[in-house]
Design an enzyme around this catalytic site. Structure first.
Site, short mmCIF file in Angstrom:
data_model
loop_
_atom_site.label_atom_id
_atom_site.label_comp_id
_atom_site.label_asym_id
_atom_site.label_seq_id
_atom_site.Cartn_x
_atom_site.Cartn_y
_atom_site.Cartn_z
N SER A 110 0.94 -1.32 -0.12
CA SER A 110 0.02 0.03 -0.09
C SER A 110 0.95 1.29 0.03
CB SER A 110 -0.94 -0.04 1.23
OG SER A 110 -1.36 1.15 1.65
N SER A 111 0.26 2.52 -0.46
CA SER A 111 0.99 3.82 -0.37
C SER A 111 1.24 4.17 0.90
CB SER A 111 0.37 4.72 -1.24
OG SER A 111 -0.92 4.90 -0.74
N CYS A 112 0.72 3.44 1.97
CA CYS A 112 0.91 4.17 3.36
C CYS A 112 2.47 3.53 3.76
CB CYS A 112 -0.33 3.88 4.16
SG CYS A 112 -0.20 2.21 4.56
N TYR A 139 -0.12 -0.94 10.46
CA TYR A 139 -0.43 -1.41 9.01
C TYR A 139 0.59 -1.30 8.21
CZ TYR A 139 -3.01 -1.74 4.61
OH TYR A 139 -3.59 -2.05 3.31
N LYS A 143 3.05 -4.12 6.19
CA LYS A 143 3.32 -4.09 4.61
C LYS A 143 4.70 -4.11 4.36
CE LYS A 143 -0.97 -4.45 3.22
NZ LYS A 143 -1.32 -5.57 2.69
N HIS A 186 -13.45 3.73 2.69
CA HIS A 186 -12.51 4.92 2.05
C HIS A 186 -13.01 5.77 1.62
CE1 HIS A 186 -9.38 1.03 2.03
NE2 HIS A 186 -9.03 2.00 2.90
N1 LIG Z 1 -8.66 -0.87 -0.96
C1 LIG Z 1 -7.41 -0.10 -1.36
O1 LIG Z 1 -7.69 1.09 -1.51
C2 LIG Z 1 -6.34 -0.60 -1.31
C3 LIG Z 1 -5.09 0.52 -1.47
C4 LIG Z 1 -3.90 0.14 -1.25
C5 LIG Z 1 -3.58 -1.40 -1.13
N2 LIG Z 1 -4.54 -2.25 -0.87
C6 LIG Z 1 -4.08 -3.73 -0.57
O2 LIG Z 1 -4.89 -4.57 -1.66
C7 LIG Z 1 -5.05 -5.64 -0.87
C8 LIG Z 1 -6.44 -6.43 -1.17
O3 LIG Z 1 -7.30 -5.12 -0.53
P1 LIG Z 1 -8.82 -5.16 -0.92
O4 LIG Z 1 -9.20 -3.61 -0.98
O5 LIG Z 1 -9.32 -6.18 -1.80
O6 LIG Z 1 -9.38 -5.54 0.66
P2 LIG Z 1 -10.57 -6.46 0.93
O7 LIG Z 1 -11.76 -6.17 0.09
O8 LIG Z 1 -11.08 -6.35 2.23
O9 LIG Z 1 -10.23 -8.08 0.48
C9 LIG Z 1 -9.38 -8.55 1.47
C10 LIG Z 1 -9.66 -10.24 1.53
O10 LIG Z 1 -8.75 -10.75 2.27
C11 LIG Z 1 -9.56 -11.59 3.02
N3 LIG Z 1 -8.97 -11.80 4.47
C12 LIG Z 1 -8.56 -11.03 5.20
N4 LIG Z 1 -7.96 -11.59 6.25
C13 LIG Z 1 -7.91 -13.01 6.26
C14 LIG Z 1 -7.65 -14.41 6.92
N5 LIG Z 1 -7.09 -14.01 8.20
N6 LIG Z 1 -7.80 -15.33 6.15
C15 LIG Z 1 -8.40 -15.26 5.08
N7 LIG Z 1 -8.56 -14.42 4.22
C16 LIG Z 1 -8.53 -13.32 4.98
C17 LIG Z 1 -10.86 -11.08 3.32
O11 LIG Z 1 -11.82 -11.97 3.89
P3 LIG Z 1 -12.99 -11.42 4.68
O12 LIG Z 1 -13.48 -10.15 4.37
O13 LIG Z 1 -13.87 -12.63 4.65
O14 LIG Z 1 -12.36 -11.26 6.15
C18 LIG Z 1 -11.03 -10.20 1.99
O15 LIG Z 1 -11.77 -11.34 1.18
C19 LIG Z 1 -4.55 -5.65 0.52
O16 LIG Z 1 -3.34 -6.07 0.54
C20 LIG Z 1 -4.66 -4.01 0.47
O17 LIG Z 1 -3.78 -3.58 1.55
C21 LIG Z 1 -5.89 -1.76 -1.07
#
Ligand SMILES: NC(=O)c1ccc[n+]([C@@H]2O[C@H](COP(=O)([O-])OP(=O)(O)OC[C@H]3O[C@@H](n4cnc5c(N)ncnc54)[C@H](OP(=O)(O)O)[C@@H]3O)[C@@H](O)[C@H]2O)c1
Length: 323
Positions: A110-112, A139, A143, A186
């Protein structure tokens, strides 16, 4: 290797916003040999279960898009959960992928990870040059550990075991599958919900916190998925030319940013809200600018395709569909 459509690909977090977009994009390219487990089927914080899963499935590639993710409020309220869950998930997946012979893995950060006061746009090289923003420090530390774990495994086992574990750092993402929770979401999903509710109730004005002048960058999630597959499949020689063994992560941004006022106007237009947009200047603004330098990825040959206006229309129709 990358052109082999039969290779077995594990997408950790396939029901999340990014994981589901990666599956969609891989399917569109003709891949269909996926391994997936829901959080309920496999808790990735459980080392013994993750070890057994990798031993049984032995995938060829891993996209690590499972993480505990949230906005400022969630990061501030649950710092222990953010650092514990993310460290455990990524350590278990990376280590047991290695033990099971996985050659290619892509870690999503992530950018953070970048210092709070980093020069803008933020280049990959500013990692670990200053203090992090306190609200999401736990967090961000997790990362950063994920990037360093991939690099350390490459440095120790790259030559002997032929592994190549890479990392991408996305800017703020939005799109289908986003979290529209009223408190824990967000900025884009929060604005979509607020403008939608204002439209449905014919509210004359939507008031945004702050001055509207801070600048932020946003990338549509299918662009992020396409960039992830692009980086995963890059030839190793080319990847190595553009990265260093201890400076190996790649930024994934849209390329330009907008003010919060411009964003609010664009969300209002996508939703079809006809009222006024006001600003509550008594509320704090946050950092004046957060913008990634995506030059490394652009030089490698990838650029975002979906404009903010197009992406917001797609995101809003997904929001309406899921209400
Ligand atoms: N969204 C953004 O703006 C953004 C920006 C920068 C980086 N990212 C990065 O992109 C990646 C994906 O983010 P996203 O936005 O797709 O998040 P998300 O929609 O919350 O998806 C994360 C997934 O991981 C699963 N998960 C979490 N903890 C788990 C565990 N202990 N065991 C198994 N599965 C688990 C969640 O399942 P449950 O929901 O059932 O817990 C969910 O399906 C992350 O690494 C995040 O840091 C996201």
């Amino acid at each position: 290797m990358s052109k082999d459509l039969k290779q077995k690909i594990y997408i950790a977090g396939h029901r999340g916003m990014v994981g589901s977009a990666i599956v969609r994009n891989l399917e569109a390219k003709g891949f269909n040999n996926f391994v997936t487990r829901t959080h309920g089927e496999l808790d990735l914080t459980n080392q013994a279960k993750v070890a057994a899963f990798f031993e049984q499935e032995k995938p060829d590639q891993v996209y690590l898009a499972a993480a505990k993710v949230g906005g400022i409020h969630a990061n501030n309220t649950y710092p222990a959960e953010f650092i514990y869950n993310n460290l455990m998930v990524q350590s278990n997946v990376i280590h047991h992928a290695f033990l099971a012979g996985v050659k290619r893995l892509l870690f999503l950060g992530s950018s953070c990870i970048y210092p709070q006061l980093a020069n803008q746009p933020m280049r990959e090289e500013v990692l670990l040059t200053g203090k992090l923003e306190p609200t999401n420090e736990p967090y961000a530390i997790a990362k950063i550990a994920g990037i360093k774990m991939c690099e350390s495994y490459n440095r120790q086992y790259g030559a002997s075991h032929g592994i190549d574990y890479r990392s991408v750092m996305p800017t703020n993402l939005y799109g289908p599958g986003d979290n529209y929770h009223p408190e824990n979401s967000h900025v884009i999903p929060a604005l979509i919900r607020r403008f939608h509710e204002a439209k449905m109730s014919n509210a004359p004005e939507v008031v945004i916190w702050g001055t509207g002048t801070p600048r932020r960058e946003f990338l549509y999630v299918d662009d992020m998925a396409a960039a992830s597959i692009f980086v995963m499949d890059l030839d190793k020689k080319i990847y190595d030319q553009y990265t260093e063994p201890m400076q190996s992560h790649i930024n994934v941004g849209f390329g330009s940013d907008v003010t919060i006022a411009e964003l609010a106007k664009a969300v209002g237009d996508a939703v079809g809200y006809q009222g006024k947009i006001g600003f509550d200047r008594s509320k704090l603004d946050g950092s004046p600018r957060k913008w990634m330098d995506s030059g490394r990825l652009n030089q490698l040959g990838w650029a975002a395709k979906v404009s903010l206006q197009q992406g917001l229309v797609l995101a809003y129709s997904d929001f309406v569909r899921t209400q």
